[in-house]
Design an enzyme around this catalytic site. Structure first.
Site, PDB file in Angstrom:
ATOM      1  N   ALA A  57      29.730  48.322  33.504  1.00  9.30           N
ATOM      2  CA  ALA A  57      28.867  47.376  33.441  1.00  9.30           C
ATOM      3  C   ALA A  57      27.060  47.360  33.670  1.00  9.30           C
ATOM      4  CB  ALA A  57      28.945  45.905  34.742  1.00  9.30           C
ATOM      5  N   LEU A  58      26.961  48.311  34.247  1.00  6.97           N
ATOM      6  CA  LEU A  58      26.045  48.476  34.360  1.00  6.97           C
ATOM      7  C   LEU A  58      25.022  49.350  33.590  1.00  6.97           C
ATOM      8  CD1 LEU A  58      25.832  49.240  38.372  1.00  6.97           C
ATOM      9  CD2 LEU A  58      25.067  47.387  37.821  1.00  6.97           C
ATOM     10  N   CYS A  79      34.081  44.037  32.355  1.00  2.87           N
ATOM     11  CA  CYS A  79      34.996  43.555  33.478  1.00  2.87           C
ATOM     12  C   CYS A  79      34.340  43.978  34.836  1.00  2.87           C
ATOM     13  CB  CYS A  79      36.433  43.757  33.272  1.00  2.87           C
ATOM     14  SG  CYS A  79      37.865  43.186  34.293  1.00  2.87           S
ATOM     15  N   ILE A  81      35.532  43.814  38.930  1.00  3.11           N
ATOM     16  CA  ILE A  81      37.072  42.757  39.302  1.00  3.11           C
ATOM     17  C   ILE A  81      36.099  42.893  40.953  1.00  3.11           C
ATOM     18  CG2 ILE A  81      38.748  42.826  40.413  1.00  3.11           C
ATOM     19  CD1 ILE A  81      39.825  43.844  37.637  1.00  3.11           C
ATOM     20  N   GLY A  84      36.238  45.472  48.331  1.00  4.12           N
ATOM     21  CA  GLY A  84      35.900  45.152  50.085  1.00  4.12           C
ATOM     22  C   GLY A  84      34.862  45.047  50.000  1.00  4.12           C
ATOM     23  N   HIS A  87      29.030  45.844  46.903  1.00  4.19           N
ATOM     24  CA  HIS A  87      29.001  46.352  45.129  1.00  4.19           C
ATOM     25  C   HIS A  87      29.120  45.126  43.940  1.00  4.19           C
ATOM     26  CE1 HIS A  87      27.893  49.220  42.470  1.00  4.19           C
ATOM     27  NE2 HIS A  87      29.219  49.237  41.539  1.00  4.19           N
TER      28      HIS A  87
END
EC number: 2.5.1.78
Length: 163
Positions: A57-58, A79, A81, A84, A87
């Site tokens: 994505a980046l 996408c 997701i 935890g 980020h």
């Protein structure tokens, strides 16, 4: 479900419109489907579409920026997701801000079809998979092509009025 409130969109004739589809390869099962369905929808509407792939994505905004120099519109697909760590938030904010800036800087439609979800199941349900509630690849393509036509309409009307 975010599908609620989605407006009915008329079928458009996108003949002569050039559009690039920039898709991440991370979360490949989701991104491959988004990519393929967006390209198929563009072809169905008569647009001239080219697809390009980036890793994650980046990397999407810089590829979109280059594509915006050469195409009438660009569709960004990916996408992200939630995990935890924070980020997720950094990636989502960075991509969204980058795509918005490119659209404003170039005055070209940049459709943001990058899914930002909490779970893989949510991504599947938005990816146009069989039985899915939504198809964000198709929706992003429709939005990009329709916006090209609306921008042309604005320019034409303004020109007729001498603006």
């Amino acid at each position: 479900m975010s599908k609620e409130g989605l407006p009915e969109v008329a079928t458009i004739d996108a003949t002569g419109i050039s559009v690039a589809v920039i898709s991440a390869t991370w979360n490949a099962d989701i991104c491959d489907r988004l990519h393929e369905r967006a390209l198929a929808h563009a072809q169905q509407l008569g647009a001239e579409a080219d697809g390009f792939r980036v890793v994650g994505a980046l990397e999407i905004p810089v590829a979109v920026q280059e594509a915006a120099r050469h195409y009438d519109a660009v569709v960004a697909l990916g996408c992200v997701i939630r995990g935890g760590t924070p980020h997720f938030d950094y990636v989502c904010d960075s991509v969204t801000q980058g795509l918005t800036r490119i659209a404003l800087d170039t005055s070209k439609p940049i459709a943001n079809g990058v899914l930002t979800v909490n779970t893989h199941d949510q991504a599947v349900d938005r990816s146009g998979a069989p039985g899915a509630a939504e198809d964000k690849g198709v929706e992003a393509m429709q939005a990009a092509l329709d916006t090209v036509l609306q921008l042309r309409n604005i320019k034409e009307r303004a020109s007729k009025r001498g603006l």
